[in-house]
Each structure stands twice: as C-alpha cells, then as structure tokens.
Design a protein around this motif. Structure first.
Motif, PDB file in Angstrom:
ATOM      1  N   ASP A 158       0.756  -1.235   0.015  1.00  0.00           N
ATOM      2  CA  ASP A 158      -0.224   0.036  -0.114  1.00  0.00           C
ATOM      3  C   ASP A 158       0.689   1.515   0.015  1.00  0.00           C
ATOM      4  O   ASP A 158       0.292   2.418  -0.345  1.00  0.00           O
ATOM      5  N   VAL A 159       2.025   1.147   0.200  1.00  0.00           N
ATOM      6  CA  VAL A 159       3.009   2.533   0.378  1.00  0.00           C
ATOM      7  C   VAL A 159       3.590   2.838  -0.968  1.00  0.00           C
ATOM      8  O   VAL A 159       3.787   1.604  -1.817  1.00  0.00           O
ATOM      9  N   HIS A 160       3.581   3.803  -1.399  1.00  0.00           N
ATOM     10  CA  HIS A 160       3.945   4.587  -2.810  1.00  0.00           C
ATOM     11  C   HIS A 160       5.631   3.962  -2.707  1.00  0.00           C
ATOM     12  O   HIS A 160       6.159   4.429  -1.857  1.00  0.00           O
ATOM     13  N   THR A 161       5.885   3.395  -3.774  1.00  0.00           N
ATOM     14  CA  THR A 161       7.303   3.167  -4.085  1.00  0.00           C
ATOM     15  C   THR A 161       7.858   3.709  -5.248  1.00  0.00           C
ATOM     16  O   THR A 161       7.368   3.917  -6.152  1.00  0.00           O
ATOM     17  N   VAL A 162       9.150   4.327  -5.106  1.00  0.00           N
ATOM     18  CA  VAL A 162       9.813   5.126  -5.980  1.00  0.00           C
ATOM     19  C   VAL A 162      11.312   4.237  -6.523  1.00  0.00           C
ATOM     20  O   VAL A 162      11.693   3.644  -5.401  1.00  0.00           O
TER      21      VAL A 162
ATOM     22  N   GLN B 199       8.415   4.857  -0.138  1.00  0.00           N
ATOM     23  CA  GLN B 199       9.572   4.158   0.381  1.00  0.00           C
ATOM     24  C   GLN B 199      10.310   4.214  -1.065  1.00  0.00           C
ATOM     25  O   GLN B 199       9.777   4.292  -2.232  1.00  0.00           O
ATOM     26  N   ILE B 200      11.625   4.260  -0.976  1.00  0.00           N
ATOM     27  CA  ILE B 200      12.685   4.385  -2.290  1.00  0.00           C
ATOM     28  C   ILE B 200      13.205   2.850  -2.211  1.00  0.00           C
ATOM     29  O   ILE B 200      13.808   2.360  -1.410  1.00  0.00           O
ATOM     30  N   LYS B 201      12.808   2.367  -3.479  1.00  0.00           N
ATOM     31  CA  LYS B 201      13.834   0.915  -3.724  1.00  0.00           C
ATOM     32  C   LYS B 201      15.022   1.485  -4.565  1.00  0.00           C
ATOM     33  O   LYS B 201      14.824   1.737  -5.608  1.00  0.00           O
ATOM     34  N   LEU B 202      16.056   1.460  -3.805  1.00  0.00           N
ATOM     35  CA  LEU B 202      17.330   1.761  -4.495  1.00  0.00           C
ATOM     36  C   LEU B 202      18.109   0.417  -4.940  1.00  0.00           C
ATOM     37  O   LEU B 202      18.506  -0.216  -4.131  1.00  0.00           O
ATOM     38  N   THR B 203      18.394   0.578  -6.104  1.00  0.00           N
ATOM     39  CA  THR B 203      19.297  -0.625  -6.655  1.00  0.00           C
ATOM     40  C   THR B 203      20.623   0.035  -7.082  1.00  0.00           C
ATOM     41  O   THR B 203      20.736   0.889  -8.103  1.00  0.00           O
TER      42      THR B 203
ATOM     43  N   GLU C  55      19.583   7.589   6.487  1.00  0.00           N
ATOM     44  CA  GLU C  55      20.973   6.843   6.077  1.00  0.00           C
ATOM     45  C   GLU C  55      20.592   5.434   5.973  1.00  0.00           C
ATOM     46  O   GLU C  55      19.980   4.791   6.319  1.00  0.00           O
ATOM     47  N   LYS C  56      21.103   4.840   4.745  1.00  0.00           N
ATOM     48  CA  LYS C  56      20.865   3.433   4.273  1.00  0.00           C
ATOM     49  C   LYS C  56      22.223   3.048   3.611  1.00  0.00           C
ATOM     50  O   LYS C  56      22.298   3.917   2.575  1.00  0.00           O
ATOM     51  N   VAL C  57      23.051   2.211   3.946  1.00  0.00           N
ATOM     52  CA  VAL C  57      23.979   1.633   3.157  1.00  0.00           C
ATOM     53  C   VAL C  57      23.705   0.541   2.307  1.00  0.00           C
ATOM     54  O   VAL C  57      22.818  -0.346   2.902  1.00  0.00           O
ATOM     55  N   VAL C  58      23.837   0.468   0.943  1.00  0.00           N
ATOM     56  CA  VAL C  58      23.405  -0.340   0.058  1.00  0.00           C
ATOM     57  C   VAL C  58      24.653  -0.799  -0.534  1.00  0.00           C
ATOM     58  O   VAL C  58      25.352  -0.338  -1.124  1.00  0.00           O
ATOM     59  N   GLY C  59      24.858  -2.347  -0.503  1.00  0.00           N
ATOM     60  CA  GLY C  59      25.877  -2.930  -1.136  1.00  0.00           C
ATOM     61  C   GLY C  59      26.095  -2.830  -2.631  1.00  0.00           C
ATOM     62  O   GLY C  59      25.023  -2.737  -3.275  1.00  0.00           O
ATOM     63  N   GLY C  60      27.071  -3.014  -3.069  1.00  0.00           N
ATOM     64  CA  GLY C  60      27.472  -3.037  -4.449  1.00  0.00           C
ATOM     65  C   GLY C  60      26.424  -4.202  -5.164  1.00  0.00           C
ATOM     66  O   GLY C  60      26.698  -5.339  -4.565  1.00  0.00           O
TER      67      GLY C  60
ATOM     68  N   GLY D 274      18.136  -2.029  -1.800  1.00  0.00           N
ATOM     69  CA  GLY D 274      17.725  -1.718  -0.254  1.00  0.00           C
ATOM     70  C   GLY D 274      16.585  -0.950  -0.752  1.00  0.00           C
ATOM     71  O   GLY D 274      16.226  -0.204  -1.584  1.00  0.00           O
ATOM     72  N   ILE D 275      15.694  -1.138   0.458  1.00  0.00           N
ATOM     73  CA  ILE D 275      14.359  -0.324   0.685  1.00  0.00           C
ATOM     74  C   ILE D 275      14.709   1.020   1.786  1.00  0.00           C
ATOM     75  O   ILE D 275      15.120   0.588   2.763  1.00  0.00           O
ATOM     76  N   ILE D 276      14.394   2.175   1.178  1.00  0.00           N
ATOM     77  CA  ILE D 276      14.530   3.176   2.392  1.00  0.00           C
ATOM     78  C   ILE D 276      13.227   3.857   2.509  1.00  0.00           C
ATOM     79  O   ILE D 276      12.324   4.323   1.821  1.00  0.00           O
TER      80      ILE D 276
END
Length: 155
Positions: free
Chosen positions: A68-72, A95-99, A116-121, A125-127
C-alpha cells in the motif's frame, strides 16, 4: 541490573501486579481472587470486558502493508542517481527502492529526510520515508558525494 528491574516494578500499577500467592490458585484451576474487594474495576466480571476491549482495539489497528506504500525506483550507477529528481505525493509515507548497480557500496544519506542507508554493490535496499510537507529535500551518496546527488520533491 537488579536496580533496573526494581524501577520497572515500581512503574507497574498496583492493579496490574499479581503476587505469586494470587497466581497459585490459577495454576491449580481455581478462580482468581479479587485483590481489592469492593473495587468494581478489579471485579472478575469486569476483566473479560477489558480484555475484549483491548482485543477489539488491537484488531482495529492494522498497519498498511508494504504493497500500500508508494514506491519510487531509484538506481545508482557510475556513482550517480537515476533519476536525479524524484516526485512524491506530499503528506504520505513512501519508500525508495534503491538498486546499486556499482560494484562498491554507497550510503544513501539525507539530513533533510533524516535517513541513512548503506546499500552494497550489486544489491537493492528499501528506504522508508515518513510523510513530507510540500517542498524539496536533498539526498546524496555519502561515499561519492561529488557525483551521487538527488532531490525529492514532495507535491
């Protein structure tokens, strides 16, 4: 450590505390004795009503599911965000879906968004972002701040 437990015990209301002597008959199958005779809030007839009200309130509160949450969708490649500008509805969680398509990790960082969110190479990750008032909010990749920059626009 023992002092912490005493502080917690003091915080419990007198009505919520049950002694071992009061619980012993319950284990034996007997009815629970009213700890304060004459107190209508503690009567055995009142307890089921309180439990039922608590259960009804708990069931009424059902958080929105992730669907239900808007995802970018946001991509980090060559230490740059794409798209660099994200538009989101104001006053709504999203939420931001960061690839991260780079080989190295980077940290999505924003003092404006307080996140802040660390996303590995090679990872995604979801923010999660709380509702924003209309405005512009800057973010960056902290490990490559010179090139990894972007803006969230809440409308």
């Amino acid at each position: 450590m023992e002092a912490d437990h005493r502080v917690m015990d003091v915080r419990l209301s007198r009505q919520a505390q049950l002694t071992a002597a009061q619980l012993a008959p319950v284990h034996a199958g007997a009815k629970l004795k009213d700890p304060e005779p004459g107190n209508p809030t503690m009567s055995p007839m009142f307890r089921p009503a309180v439990i039922a009200a608590f259960c009804a309130a708990a069931l009424a509160y059902v958080p929105a599911s992730a669907a239900d949450v808007h995802t970018v969708e946001l991509t980090l490649k060559d230490h740059k965000f794409s798209p660099a500008t994200i538009e989101v509805p104001a006053n709504q969680r999203f939420q931001i879906k960061l690839t991260n398509e780079d080989e190295t990790a980077d940290e999505f960082d924003s003092t404006d968004l307080r996140v802040e969110k660390v996303v590995g190479g090679g990872k995604t990750g979801i923010i999660r972002i709380q509702p924003l008032v209309p405005g512009r909010y800057q973010f960056m990749g902290e490990y490559h701040a010179a090139t990894a920059r972007g803006i969230v626009v809440a409308k």
